[in-house]
Write an enzyme that holds these catalytic residues in place. Structure first.
Site, short mmCIF file in Angstrom:
data_model
loop_
_atom_site.label_atom_id
_atom_site.label_comp_id
_atom_site.label_asym_id
_atom_site.label_seq_id
_atom_site.Cartn_x
_atom_site.Cartn_y
_atom_site.Cartn_z
N GLU A 31 0.83 -1.20 0.00
CA GLU A 31 0.00 0.00 0.00
C GLU A 31 0.87 1.26 0.00
O GLU A 31 0.61 2.21 -0.74
CB GLU A 31 -0.94 -0.01 1.21
N HIS A 44 10.22 14.51 10.32
CA HIS A 44 11.34 14.63 9.38
C HIS A 44 10.92 14.54 7.92
O HIS A 44 11.55 15.15 7.06
CB HIS A 44 12.38 13.54 9.64
#
Length: 163
Positions: A73, A118
């Protein structure tokens, strides 16, 4: 917050529960399918709908895709421009409680936080065969509550991805 959610047959039951969980939290959860269980469905058909929707609404939405491992996915979602999908397959890792820098971590959901801080991840891919419903709920809460760090080095790196 608008949340687009989809699964395949392996994640169908968990998707149904998590969609209701999101609505109970006050979010608008748009189910991109499948709408009925089909043991022969193909996850790319549904994941692409989530990725396209998040790409069209990058500031006001997140995506959640659920499959057996969550890996396929995430691979499909990451093929779409502007999408940064991360995979969560439970708070346990093969190395135990070691974070990506090799340090001991007491936070079993640190990978989810780091993907948001991040990488500004905008799709959470969940491995339904590896998580409990409660673990998936916790990952979703952390994913949605963690802000991107806005540090220049992270912007620079994301811009290198967006070619």
């Amino acid at each position: 917050m608008k949340i687009f959610i989809a699964s395949d047959h392996a994640g169908y039951d968990l998707k149904e529960k998590l969609r209701d969980f999101l609505v109970d939290l006050g979010h608008e959860a748009e189910d991109k399918g499948p709408l009925i269980f089909d043991a022969n469905d193909d996850y790319p058909d549904y994941v692409k709908l989530v990725a396209e929707a998040v790409a069209r609404n990058p500031e006001g939405s997140f995506g959640i895709v659920i499959g057996g491992s969550g890996q396929g996915e995430a691979i499909v979602a990451n093929r779409f421009s502007g999408i940064r999908a991360m995979t969560f397959y439970g708070p346990r890792t093969p190395l135990g409680d070691i974070n990506i820098e090799g340090h001991h971590s007491d936070d079993p959901y640190e990978i989810v936080r780091l993907a948001r801080q991040h990488n500004d991840a905008n799709i959470l891919s969940i491995g339904a065969r590896f998580v409990t419903e409660e673990e998936a709920r916790q990952a979703i809460l952390i994913f949605m509550d963690t802000e991107f760090s806005n540090q220049e080095r992270h912007f620079r790196r994301i811009n290198k991805i967006n070619l």
